[in-house]
Design an enzyme around this catalytic site. Structure first.
Site, mmCIF file in Angstrom:
data_model
loop_
_atom_site.group_PDB
_atom_site.id
_atom_site.type_symbol
_atom_site.label_atom_id
_atom_site.label_comp_id
_atom_site.label_asym_id
_atom_site.label_seq_id
_atom_site.Cartn_x
_atom_site.Cartn_y
_atom_site.Cartn_z
ATOM 1 N N LYS A 33 0.876 -1.255 -0.017
ATOM 2 C CA LYS A 33 -0.020 0.021 0.243
ATOM 3 C C LYS A 33 0.695 1.525 0.072
ATOM 4 C CE LYS A 33 -3.517 -2.625 -0.234
ATOM 5 N NZ LYS A 33 -4.576 -3.116 0.919
HETATM 6 C C1 LIG Z 1 -5.444 -4.060 1.352
HETATM 7 C C2 LIG Z 1 -7.095 -3.938 1.579
HETATM 8 C C3 LIG Z 1 -7.606 -4.116 2.465
HETATM 9 C C4 LIG Z 1 -7.033 -5.118 3.659
HETATM 10 O O1 LIG Z 1 -5.919 -4.494 4.379
HETATM 11 P P1 LIG Z 1 -4.874 -5.480 5.223
HETATM 12 O O2 LIG Z 1 -4.172 -4.330 6.067
HETATM 13 O O3 LIG Z 1 -4.087 -6.282 4.484
HETATM 14 O O4 LIG Z 1 -5.784 -6.039 6.252
HETATM 15 C C5 LIG Z 1 -9.171 -3.696 2.777
HETATM 16 N N1 LIG Z 1 -9.722 -3.052 1.880
HETATM 17 C C6 LIG Z 1 -8.965 -2.934 0.652
HETATM 18 C C7 LIG Z 1 -9.693 -2.230 -0.400
HETATM 19 C C8 LIG Z 1 -7.671 -3.112 0.535
HETATM 20 O O5 LIG Z 1 -7.032 -2.827 -0.612
#
Ligand SMILES: *Cc1c(COP(=O)(O)O)cnc(C)c1O
Length: 386
Positions: free
Chosen positions: A189
């Protein structure tokens, strides 16, 4: 040829030093860095409260619980998302519904949401909570969704896992319109703590409920005790919480990364501008830019235009992968997953999300990506589509 990943974390020497400093300190968890990270994140996102947790999936789950979502509640989200956007409602015993997307923004369609609300009102099945998703870092139509929330009486939990640093009508994502907003710090991210998540809200009571849920439902705050304190050791468990804490190591990495958010964002934005220019003549639909919002560019997602090419998405995907280019596909519509089909959803239920998925490709996008790497991606794409 070296592999070009679709995403890669950007970890600086300062980040490493910040984490090493925590390792030499007295506190590996429940120390001073976590509140410092929360305060800095809240300030950067112009919001009163930020609560860090172990990942964004947990952040969505705990925020649903803190909003009173439980058995009998109805929660709607976008099918064009990671499964966590919907799973969080199921963890609470609620039922999940989906609202189809807008073909240009690829986010929840306000027109579809409104149509579904009118039907739901007639049937007495209005949602308690709507979870719009800022797909690829494009803020969703927050003002319109807020107006519908006020009219129909549901709350908004914005899944901004892709959108750290984005803004909407001049407001940083996480500060306005939604009742609460969730960010992800997973390694791919915008900002990373390896694994991590954050909830922002302007609602102090809601922030306190999430804080309590992340640490067993226990409080040590004497002013909040239900029973008389029995001494300095005394604490109370007042609700059923979890251990969803973020460690000091993760918070130190996040705090250090946050200092470079604008810098990393500028690099992503420059890459997006360059992709726009280099891909303009290809049979691809490029990301839509809307005048009232600033994208975070978590993903640079394109769609093949089948009327203008006989090459299939699978052929392009395979050609890029064969050239060591880490192209990806976001997202397989949640309702078509076997688990969701067993809940009663089927292919055809949300046709815009399904059509988008059939042609979608996420091209490599990360702050350290070079122009030469980007040129290689574009050349490969061009030859695959020729
Ligand atoms: C990555 C993601 C999540 C979950 O994030 P984590 O930190 O990996 O639990 C939830 N919603 C979206 C849209 C994502 O891209």
């Amino acid at each position: 040829m070296t592999t070009i990943p679709y995403s890669r974390q950007d970890v600086s020497e300062d980040d490493i030093a910040a984490v090493a400093q925590v390792l030499r300190s007295d506190w590996l968890t429940i120390g001073p860095v976590l509140p410092a990270f929360e305060a800095a994140f809240a300030q950067r996102h112009a919001t009163a409260h930020a609560v860090a947790v172990s990942n964004a999936t947990v952040a969505l789950h705990l925020t649903c619980l803190a909003m009173g979502i439980g058995p009998g509640s109805r929660v709607w989200t976008s099918p064009n998302s990671f499964v966590a956007s919907a799973n969080c409602a199921l963890y609470c015993g609620a039922t999940v519904g989906f609202v189809d997307i807008d073909p240009l923004s690829r986010n929840m369609s306000v027109a579809s949401l409104q149509a579904k609300l009118i039907q739901a009102q007639a049937a007495g099945l209005l949602p308690d909570l709507v979870i719009p998703v800022d797909f690829a870092g494009q803020p969703c139509d927050l003002q319109d969704i807020r107006a519908l929330a006020d009219q129909y009486g549901f709350r908004i939990l914005e899944d901004a896992s892709h959108a750290s640093g984005a803004s909407y009508q001049g407001h940083p994502v996480g500060s306005a319109f939604a009742d609460a907003t969730v960010f992800s710090f997973h390694a791919v991210k915008i900002l990373t703590t390896a694994e991590g998540g954050m909830v922002t809200t302007q609602d102090e009571a809601l922030a306190n409920r999430v804080r309590s849920l992340r640490s067993h439902g226990i409080t040590r705050d004497a002013s909040a005790f239900e029973q008389p304190s029995e001494g300095a050791w005394y604490y109370e468990q007042q609700t059923l919480g979890f251990n969803a804490r973020m460690t000091e190591l993760q918070a130190a990495l996040g705090l250090s990364q946050l200092q470079r958010l604008d810098n990393m964002q500028a690099k992503r934005s420059a890459l997006a501008d360059r992709y726009d220019a280099l891909l303009a003549d290809l049979p691809l639909r490029l990301p839509t830019r809307l005048p009232d919002r600033k994208l975070a560019w978590h993903l640079y997602a394109v769609e093949l235009i089948p009327a203008r090419t006989s090459t299939t998405r699978a052929q392009v995907f395979d050609a890029l992968r064969a050239a060591d280019i880490g192209v990806n596909v976001h997202y397989i519509p949640i309702h078509t997953q076997p688990y969701y089909q067993r809940l009663g959803f089927k292919r055809g239920d949300f046709p815009v999300a399904e059509r988008y998925y059939e042609q979608a490709l996420s091209l490599p996008m990360f702050p350290a990506m070079t122009a030469a790497q980007q040129d290689r991606v574009v050349a490969c794409l061009r030859s695959a589509l020729a």
